[in-house]
Design an enzyme around this catalytic site. Sequence first.
Site, short mmCIF file in Angstrom:
data_model
loop_
_atom_site.label_atom_id
_atom_site.label_comp_id
_atom_site.label_asym_id
_atom_site.label_seq_id
_atom_site.Cartn_x
_atom_site.Cartn_y
_atom_site.Cartn_z
CG ASP A 87 -10.38 8.85 6.73
OD1 ASP A 87 -9.28 8.48 6.27
OD2 ASP A 87 -11.40 8.98 6.03
CD GLU A 122 -1.80 12.36 6.04
OE1 GLU A 122 -2.44 11.51 6.67
OE2 GLU A 122 -1.79 13.57 6.32
CG PHE A 123 2.41 9.82 7.42
CD1 PHE A 123 1.25 9.27 7.94
CD2 PHE A 123 2.75 11.11 7.77
CE1 PHE A 123 0.46 10.00 8.81
CE2 PHE A 123 1.98 11.84 8.63
CZ PHE A 123 0.82 11.30 9.15
N GLY A 124 3.74 7.75 3.40
CA GLY A 124 4.70 6.99 2.61
C GLY A 124 4.15 5.63 2.24
CB VAL A 159 1.85 0.17 3.73
CG1 VAL A 159 1.58 -0.83 4.85
CG2 VAL A 159 1.29 1.53 4.09
CE LYS A 219 -0.19 1.27 8.29
NZ LYS A 219 -1.44 1.93 8.65
N GLY A 239 0.82 -1.20 0.00
CA GLY A 239 0.00 0.00 0.00
C GLY A 239 0.85 1.25 0.00
#
Length: 939
Positions: free
Chosen positions: A789, A672-674, A676, A698, A669
């Site tokens: 979310d 948002e942060f990078g 997975v 992650k 995956g």
Amino acid sequence: MSRDSDPMKWYHGNLSREAADELLKQGYEDGTFLVRESSTAAGDFVLSLLCQGEVCHYQVRRHGGEDAFFSIDDKVQTKILHGLDTLVDYYQQAANGLPTKLTVPLIRDLPPHNTRSHGVTNLLHRATSKNESKVVFELLKCGYRNFDAKNQDGQTALHLAALHSDEDILKHLLNAKVQVNSSDSFGCQPLHYAARSKPASFIRTLISAQANVQGRNIDNGYVPLHEAAKHGNLEAVQELLLAEAPPLPRTSSGEFPFDLAKEAGQTAVEEFLLNYKLPPANTTRDQWYHGTLTREEAVAILKKHAKELLAKQPEVDTSGCFLVRYSESPAASGLVLTLLCDQVVKNFRISQADLYQNGNKVQSGGSKFLYIDDGPYWPSVEHLIAHFMRFSYGLPVSLKYPVPPQPKPEVPSFATIPRSNMKPKAASPATPPTPVSPHSHHQHPHVPALTITKKKQKENSSSMFNTLRLTSPKKALFDMNSLRKNKSKGKRSDSESSVSGSLAGTEQELQAAAPMLKSLSFSTEFSTFNADGVTGSGAAAAGEVYNVPRNNTPIEIDLPPIAQKTEAEVEYFTKSDVAIERERAGQWIGNGYQPTMDVLSLLDQQIKAPAVARLNSLGPNASTESEMASYLHRKCSGTPSTPSATEVEAAKLRFFIEPEKLVLDREIGHGEFGSVHSGWLLRKSGAGEESRLEVAIKMLSDEHSNKQEFLREASVMMRLEHKCIVRLIGIAKGEMLMMVQELAPLGSMLQYILDHGHEITANAELKVWASQIACGMHYLESQHFVHRDLAARNILLTARHQAKISDFGMSRSLRPGSTEYQFTQGGRWPIRWYAPESFNLGIFSHASDVWSFGVTIWEMFSLGAPPYGEISNVDAIKLVDSGERLPQPNLCPAYIYAVMQSCWKERPKDRPTFVYLTEFFARDPDYQNLPELVQTVHI
């Protein structure tokens, strides 16, 4: 190994663990198994299974005392099955969580009759069915030992006697010491059948032989009183009530006995039940009620009492020590039963609800009926406690040893009150006021006092619906149909709450007390005190102050800015939200809340790329790892001060994983942060053996600037521990910052639904997942965390029947072929899941999460369809603001869609709570095993 034509000969009696190991390691294939008696728990069994040359032993726990309900006693295995034969067959069909399915039994004996769900018809069955008393007598007289054997319907001779025989055969069987509380294949016990048509003497004989008057049919929730009411057997109804059967038990569908009597046209039984006068309870609250206590205080009191009990009676089993307390916990405001069982303290919320008959509310003396879980309704807490002192259904053990509260200090005499030297003004004689109880000066305005006078008891004694009442001090009782308690009220300290008979300490409390005290003579002249604050318009104004929705959602009233509130007053926000609000400056909007983001400007626009920052620049004068450890320690401990060097080192050991212990595999995956990745965490056991744990890793992109946000969210996840929440294992700092979480092998629930929609059924997977999501969200709510979310894409599946909530403001699962809902650069804000107050004002709360939950459930029953189709976000907002809602999916039953619609109520305070949603799906009558698949929420 010898073969046998009977596949049920896998029972090896009291074979020891060592002997089982030796037998199974004689060259048999994987899946070879046997069942033996447990040497550690009477009535339990052990499944011994060969897998890859090793023997695995699984405790098989018995449920319901002498009845034949069993489950594998394991955190993953929670399915309760009727009969050892059914359990073995279940694990022969598939592994179902075991390392391998059961294949070949190690042949020995048949399991005991009382552990099976089925059998074959024998001579005793036939004689009993034909009411042949002499044949039955001769069979039992000559030593016939199969009297507990079951026929093809799982019925024993006693079941058949309750259906077809007279009282003579019943007595013959009872004299042979047959089991009286076993269930057949239809979930019925002998007393269920007898209650349908047998006379009072037959019922009385069964009850005197310890037949359970509260025995519950596992299929439909019927107890014997339901059967008697439905079939119009008034004699049985009267006999059951004489034996202290609860008059208001509920079926799995929530029906009471009088409901079933009305549906069946049994008017005499219906009228008798509605007019039944419940006898006074044989226990009083001064034996076990402690007022307001925290969970920790209750545990300490209970354990201290158990220790003292053991000192006096060393042979006593302290399981069953209990007290009742009032809880102010956000997770469960109201009365709580705290119970000691096997040295473990358990807490059970006492809920409340209205009772309806023919669509009309049954009056109950001004208060609601009380219950625990799916247990019977009671008009007072005294009756509820008395019931559980007799029956243990729903609790791990019956209530045995009440823990009395500490003696209360005496109320000061009026003779000790200083009198004024002034000559009192002429006034008509007034009756001195009743002494104030410790809680009454802080009482909820709509809840009567805890004390019940004898006069009140007499007035309310006409029927079981008007008897002793007990309502909570200070607040209304918690109910799955109610919303949450008001958190905008100021809270008193424990010391203030414990002072007996003290006068009000604030001007508002003095105003409230003034009318009562005006006729007395004090050193202060109260007769001139302005008491308008509690009458007329003043009372209305006070009502407005308390008109904050009980599910912690902002409404249209003037509130002070969040920065001026105490942390307790905004505790329904995440701690990160509180931190954000404190850091921000600027103008506040009219209702006192600042939007977390100007979402209207982001509806269909791209997010600007953040400025590049170095990963190791978290602090100017400290190493990255030390700064990270310091930050996480502060967040997880809740301490604002800078931790010491020792605390920082302890935080490193607790939070950090050495990067060389992580092995990366494929990318699964991007968020948002990078990215997975799946991978492995290398670990060493206490014996020095190395093992590998499959995990999800992650990684924060090196160019990503939001390191503080990344760590803040990590600190929140580290505090979360629940079966329905994805677990964060730790953080590693290598070339980039990495978060290590448990791996969900089946991936995103949304993608799983899209790929396997044809295999998914509404009455199984969808209801299980819905209940687990609601349960997880209730846990988040209890931790004061707003998800913001919640959507199907952010629910991960660790197994086909286990959904877990993930992505708390961090990464999002990669959905092949679509980036529409990604929180990456250039992604979109998930407007379609947001409540009106969220996309219009940027306000997030537990009630806005409930709205998102409704959309998530809609996605599930729509098999992954996008909410609102292909229209733009702006058009979706217009639809919602105009009152339009998502349509009913084809797979969705009407009653579930009705709950969805309640989640989408315009006013946040009108939406259901996650407590209610958890109960709703877990107690669904179409799927009986749901409660066992959902983690119990701690109070």
